[in-house]
Design a protein around this motif. Structure first.
Motif, PDB file in Angstrom:
ATOM      1  N   GLN A 145       0.892  -1.224   0.004  1.00 11.83           N
ATOM      2  CA  GLN A 145      -0.010  -0.083   0.038  1.00 11.83           C
ATOM      3  C   GLN A 145       0.896   1.090   0.086  1.00 11.83           C
ATOM      4  O   GLN A 145       0.725   2.253  -0.685  1.00 11.83           O
ATOM      5  N   ARG A 146       2.063   1.170   0.799  1.00 11.63           N
ATOM      6  CA  ARG A 146       3.018   2.268   0.764  1.00 11.63           C
ATOM      7  C   ARG A 146       3.456   2.594  -0.557  1.00 11.63           C
ATOM      8  O   ARG A 146       3.749   3.598  -1.023  1.00 11.63           O
ATOM      9  N   LEU A 147       4.087   1.344  -1.302  1.00 12.72           N
ATOM     10  CA  LEU A 147       4.624   1.591  -2.592  1.00 12.72           C
ATOM     11  C   LEU A 147       3.801   2.073  -3.455  1.00 12.72           C
ATOM     12  O   LEU A 147       4.229   2.516  -4.666  1.00 12.72           O
ATOM     13  N   ALA A 148       2.367   1.656  -3.400  1.00 10.70           N
ATOM     14  CA  ALA A 148       1.667   2.076  -4.470  1.00 10.70           C
ATOM     15  C   ALA A 148       1.282   3.538  -4.449  1.00 10.70           C
ATOM     16  O   ALA A 148       0.766   4.084  -5.493  1.00 10.70           O
ATOM     17  N   ARG A 149       1.930   4.456  -3.521  1.00  8.17           N
ATOM     18  CA  ARG A 149       1.530   5.849  -3.445  1.00  8.17           C
ATOM     19  C   ARG A 149       2.905   6.469  -4.050  1.00  8.17           C
ATOM     20  O   ARG A 149       3.086   7.817  -4.227  1.00  8.17           O
ATOM     21  N   VAL A 150       3.941   5.476  -4.685  1.00  9.71           N
ATOM     22  CA  VAL A 150       5.342   6.299  -5.147  1.00  9.71           C
ATOM     23  C   VAL A 150       4.937   6.795  -6.499  1.00  9.71           C
ATOM     24  O   VAL A 150       5.169   8.042  -6.874  1.00  9.71           O
ATOM     25  N   PRO A 151       4.385   6.120  -7.439  1.00 13.53           N
ATOM     26  CA  PRO A 151       4.208   6.574  -9.002  1.00 13.53           C
ATOM     27  C   PRO A 151       3.519   7.823  -8.933  1.00 13.53           C
ATOM     28  O   PRO A 151       2.245   7.964  -8.295  1.00 13.53           O
ATOM     29  N   ALA A 152       3.667   8.628  -9.733  1.00 13.46           N
ATOM     30  CA  ALA A 152       3.024   9.747 -10.110  1.00 13.46           C
ATOM     31  C   ALA A 152       2.013   9.934 -11.632  1.00 13.46           C
ATOM     32  O   ALA A 152       1.455  10.826 -11.379  1.00 13.46           O
ATOM     33  N   THR A 153       2.465   8.967 -12.138  1.00 14.62           N
ATOM     34  CA  THR A 153       1.603   8.851 -13.574  1.00 14.62           C
ATOM     35  C   THR A 153       1.136   7.349 -13.786  1.00 14.62           C
ATOM     36  O   THR A 153       1.626   6.564 -13.272  1.00 14.62           O
ATOM     37  N   GLY A 154       0.181   7.253 -14.804  1.00 10.64           N
ATOM     38  CA  GLY A 154      -0.264   5.797 -15.056  1.00 10.64           C
ATOM     39  C   GLY A 154       0.776   5.000 -15.640  1.00 10.64           C
ATOM     40  O   GLY A 154       0.974   3.601 -15.404  1.00 10.64           O
ATOM     41  N   ALA A 155       1.859   5.518 -16.607  1.00  7.95           N
ATOM     42  CA  ALA A 155       2.695   4.676 -17.154  1.00  7.95           C
ATOM     43  C   ALA A 155       3.830   4.365 -16.091  1.00  7.95           C
ATOM     44  O   ALA A 155       4.406   3.240 -15.845  1.00  7.95           O
ATOM     45  N   GLN A 156       3.979   5.275 -15.021  1.00 13.76           N
ATOM     46  CA  GLN A 156       5.078   4.798 -13.984  1.00 13.76           C
ATOM     47  C   GLN A 156       4.631   3.771 -12.967  1.00 13.76           C
ATOM     48  O   GLN A 156       5.094   2.711 -12.816  1.00 13.76           O
ATOM     49  N   ALA A 157       2.843   3.664 -12.899  1.00 19.22           N
ATOM     50  CA  ALA A 157       2.434   2.856 -11.989  1.00 19.22           C
ATOM     51  C   ALA A 157       2.460   1.396 -12.681  1.00 19.22           C
ATOM     52  O   ALA A 157       2.890   0.392 -12.036  1.00 19.22           O
ATOM     53  N   ALA A 158       2.469   1.484 -14.138  1.00 17.41           N
ATOM     54  CA  ALA A 158       2.270   0.084 -14.726  1.00 17.41           C
ATOM     55  C   ALA A 158       3.810  -0.358 -14.580  1.00 17.41           C
ATOM     56  O   ALA A 158       4.027  -1.630 -14.474  1.00 17.41           O
ATOM     57  N   ALA A 159       4.695   0.566 -14.953  1.00 22.51           N
ATOM     58  CA  ALA A 159       6.073  -0.134 -15.216  1.00 22.51           C
ATOM     59  C   ALA A 159       6.708  -0.423 -13.624  1.00 22.51           C
ATOM     60  O   ALA A 159       7.120  -1.398 -13.566  1.00 22.51           O
ATOM     61  N   PHE A 160       6.265   0.099 -12.453  1.00 25.95           N
ATOM     62  CA  PHE A 160       6.444  -0.181 -11.126  1.00 25.95           C
ATOM     63  C   PHE A 160       5.686  -1.865 -10.887  1.00 25.95           C
ATOM     64  O   PHE A 160       6.558  -2.502 -10.276  1.00 25.95           O
ATOM     65  N   VAL A 161       4.543  -1.811 -11.188  1.00 24.79           N
ATOM     66  CA  VAL A 161       4.058  -3.052 -10.776  1.00 24.79           C
ATOM     67  C   VAL A 161       4.769  -4.280 -11.619  1.00 24.79           C
ATOM     68  O   VAL A 161       5.079  -5.380 -10.899  1.00 24.79           O
ATOM     69  N   ALA A 170      -0.712  -9.432  -8.265  1.00 29.12           N
ATOM     70  CA  ALA A 170      -2.132  -9.271  -8.166  1.00 29.12           C
ATOM     71  C   ALA A 170      -2.638  -8.229  -7.146  1.00 29.12           C
ATOM     72  O   ALA A 170      -3.208  -7.249  -7.416  1.00 29.12           O
ATOM     73  N   ILE A 171      -1.957  -8.301  -5.961  1.00 31.10           N
ATOM     74  CA  ILE A 171      -2.372  -7.542  -4.672  1.00 31.10           C
ATOM     75  C   ILE A 171      -2.006  -6.149  -5.053  1.00 31.10           C
ATOM     76  O   ILE A 171      -2.603  -5.188  -5.013  1.00 31.10           O
ATOM     77  N   PHE A 172      -0.652  -5.838  -5.703  1.00 30.18           N
ATOM     78  CA  PHE A 172       0.140  -4.920  -5.908  1.00 30.18           C
ATOM     79  C   PHE A 172      -0.716  -4.044  -6.924  1.00 30.18           C
ATOM     80  O   PHE A 172      -0.791  -2.885  -6.969  1.00 30.18           O
ATOM     81  N   ALA A 173      -1.078  -4.862  -8.017  1.00 26.79           N
ATOM     82  CA  ALA A 173      -1.902  -4.266  -9.026  1.00 26.79           C
ATOM     83  C   ALA A 173      -3.085  -3.636  -8.455  1.00 26.79           C
ATOM     84  O   ALA A 173      -3.510  -2.636  -8.732  1.00 26.79           O
ATOM     85  N   ARG A 174      -3.835  -4.382  -7.587  1.00 26.21           N
ATOM     86  CA  ARG A 174      -4.957  -3.951  -6.999  1.00 26.21           C
ATOM     87  C   ARG A 174      -5.025  -2.642  -6.187  1.00 26.21           C
ATOM     88  O   ARG A 174      -5.680  -1.762  -6.160  1.00 26.21           O
ATOM     89  N   GLU A 175      -3.890  -2.504  -5.221  1.00 26.71           N
ATOM     90  CA  GLU A 175      -3.580  -1.589  -4.557  1.00 26.71           C
ATOM     91  C   GLU A 175      -3.254  -0.243  -5.311  1.00 26.71           C
ATOM     92  O   GLU A 175      -3.387   0.903  -4.939  1.00 26.71           O
ATOM     93  N   MET A 176      -2.330  -0.441  -6.205  1.00 22.71           N
ATOM     94  CA  MET A 176      -1.915   0.641  -7.170  1.00 22.71           C
ATOM     95  C   MET A 176      -3.310   1.023  -8.000  1.00 22.71           C
ATOM     96  O   MET A 176      -3.330   2.613  -8.080  1.00 22.71           O
ATOM     97  N   GLY A 177      -4.377   0.358  -8.424  1.00 20.00           N
ATOM     98  CA  GLY A 177      -5.464   0.921  -8.973  1.00 20.00           C
ATOM     99  C   GLY A 177      -6.083   1.717  -7.894  1.00 20.00           C
ATOM    100  O   GLY A 177      -6.799   2.757  -8.294  1.00 20.00           O
ATOM    101  N   LYS A 178      -6.214   1.345  -6.708  1.00 17.07           N
ATOM    102  CA  LYS A 178      -6.748   1.973  -5.560  1.00 17.07           C
ATOM    103  C   LYS A 178      -6.283   3.349  -5.514  1.00 17.07           C
ATOM    104  O   LYS A 178      -6.888   4.430  -5.146  1.00 17.07           O
ATOM    105  N   ALA A 179      -4.843   3.423  -5.137  1.00 11.44           N
ATOM    106  CA  ALA A 179      -4.174   4.569  -4.973  1.00 11.44           C
ATOM    107  C   ALA A 179      -4.469   5.667  -6.143  1.00 11.44           C
ATOM    108  O   ALA A 179      -4.382   6.831  -5.907  1.00 11.44           O
ATOM    109  N   ALA A 180      -4.323   5.081  -7.475  1.00 16.63           N
ATOM    110  CA  ALA A 180      -4.467   6.264  -8.368  1.00 16.63           C
ATOM    111  C   ALA A 180      -5.962   6.712  -8.559  1.00 16.63           C
ATOM    112  O   ALA A 180      -6.286   7.898  -9.007  1.00 16.63           O
TER     113      ALA A 180
END
Length: 460
Positions: A76-92, A112-122
């Motif tokens: 959940q904390r790592l999901a707050r790191v990316p600032a753009t959608g492209a960064q989020a996809a690359a980070f996952v 899978a969990i990280f993708a879900r948490e990243m989607g929620k954070a975004a």
């Protein structure tokens, strides 16, 4: 491509049924009778039950560790790191591919969990992110790097003396092939690092933005998504669990035993000790599929400690493994047809007959990729096709370790087309196979020239 796949791709179970018909027809064309093919199919269903259990354990032990509250909080904390959608996809994708080298089941569930948490954070931070691409990022460990890592089926099978020698498909091998020649060889490590870098870049480039980026609420009901926010927080979840377990602990002798940290911790430490002794006595020769499963089983018990708590988490993991339990016999049946009718050997020998020592790694990769379309089980597939792969390597003077690693990436690569191993990820993320596999196929195509070049150019 995504629109086409979303319109035409069937469910994973139907996908397996259709592949069964295709292989059956191929067997008829190759000269086998319908009755023989049905017998091969039936026999195949039960040929790899022990291996199926090993695969389920790999998945479930990875699931249990990934769902520990403190591990989940870190995501959940790592999901707050990316600032753009492209960064989020690359980070996952970066996290998934890196973890897959350690444990494919851990990577699949954690991804899978990280993708879900990243989607929620975004969603909460109003970042344009395409949720199906996040799911692909979470699946990239299975689609690229897992078969070069610590839970790699083909390399680990070659470390097991039971798979080598008279009476086995690998009877021509004079000894086992240690993990130092496969997983831990500089060749495999170099390929892994280069592939993680390339895969991360492609995910970044593939990311749509603006109106084309569909967030998590397009695929998961918003109420369901954010109702469990408090429960998802690690400190709250762990405190609630501790309070509940502590309340049970003092009730009866049986409940005290069920929740005893001493009982759980002692047996977990005993497991760690015996595993360490195995490695001290046998070196890397102790690194087998059973050792990986045993290690992660004990590691999970060590971090949960209370036996009842650990068992409950395994109950949760059973749901993620259900799709694999259903589909594995069907793909084993397909494998039975391919093996009994000689289709797998015919495929391997036809491809390998046109290779030279220089092109062999590329041809071995293609062989693994094609075989994996019909039998998405790295270990089961290797038992059938592996002997032909290594026999050809022996004839051409190619090291067994290089041949195995080159083949292994082919087995991983076409997971980006076959949805079998994505079943647990689909259950966790809430997306359908047809919603994410357009992007998965785009990744598969982008990897083709890259893998061809590195497999040919990187020296062993």
């Amino acid at each position: 491509m995504s629109e086409i796949v979303e319109r035409w791709m069937p469910s994973p179970f139907v996908f397996a049924i259709l592949l069964t018909y295709i292989v059956f027809v191929a067997g008829l064309v190759n000269g086998s009778s319908p009755v023989d093919l049905l017998q091969y199919w039936y026999d195949g269903f039960w040929a790899f039950l022990a291996f199926s259990m090993q695969m389920v354990l790999i998945l479930m032990t990875g699931f249990v560790i990934a769902y520990h509250p403190r591990v989940n909080s870190l995501l959940q904390r790592l999901a707050r790191v990316p600032a753009t959608g492209a960064q989020a996809a690359a980070f996952v994708g970066l996290i998934s591919m890196s973890l897959a080298w350690i444990h494919w089941g851990f990577s699949l569930i954690m991804g899978a969990i990280f993708a879900r948490e990243m989607g929620k954070a975004a969603h909460e931070e109003d970042i344009d992110v395409h949720y199906p691409l996040l799911a692909v990022g979470g699946y990239m460990g299975l689609g690229l790097t897992w078969h070069w890592g610590l839970s790699a089926s083909a390399p680990l099978q070659l470390t097991d003396a039971g798979n080598i020698g008279e009476g086995t498909g690998f009877g021509f091998l004079e000894s086992t092939v240690p993990a130092a020649e496969t997983i831990f060889h500089p060749y495999a490590i170099t390929l892994t690092i280069l592939s993680i870098i390339f895969g991360t870049i492609v995910l970044y480039v593939l990311a749509p933005s603006g109106e084309r980026a569909k967030g998590i609420t397009e695929y998961v009901d918003e109420e369901e998504l954010f109702d469990d926010d408090d429960a998802a927080d690690s400190d709250v979840a762990e405190a609630a669990t501790e309070e509940e377990l502590s309340a049970e602990t003092g009730k009866t002798p049986a409940e005290r035993l069920n929740n005893s940290r001493v009982l759980g911790g002692l047996i977990a430490l005993s497991g760690v000790v015996i595993l360490a002794l195995q490695f001290l006595q046998n070196g890397m020769g102790a690194f087998t599929l059973n050792a990986v499963n045993f290690g992660f089983l004990m590691a999970g018990l060590l971090i949960y400690q209370r036996p009842a708590y650990y068992r409950e988490r395994f109950n949760d993991a059973a749901g993620a493994a259900a799709g694999i339990v259903l589909l594995f016999p069907f793909f084993a049946g397909i494998q039975g047809i391919m093996s009994g009718a000689g289709l797998a050997t015919l495929l391997a020998e036809a491809l390998l007959s046109v290779s030279t020592a220089a092109t062999y790694p590329v041809v071995a990769w293609i062989t693994g990729a094609i075989a994996n379309l019909f039998v998405p089980s790295g270990g089961g597939e290797w038992l059938v096709v592996g002997p032909s792969v290594l026999q050809a390597a022996q004839d051409l003077g190619v090291p067994y370790g290089q041949a195995t690693i080159a083949y292994a990436v082919g087995d991983a690569h076409t997971n980006l087309l076959n949805p079998f191993w994505a079943l647990p990820l689909l259950a966790i993320t809430g997306v359908k196979a047809r919603e994410m596999f357009g992007y998965a196929i785009a990744m598969l195509l982008a990897l083709i020239p890259f893998l061809a070049i590195v497999l040919w150019a990187v020296p062993y």
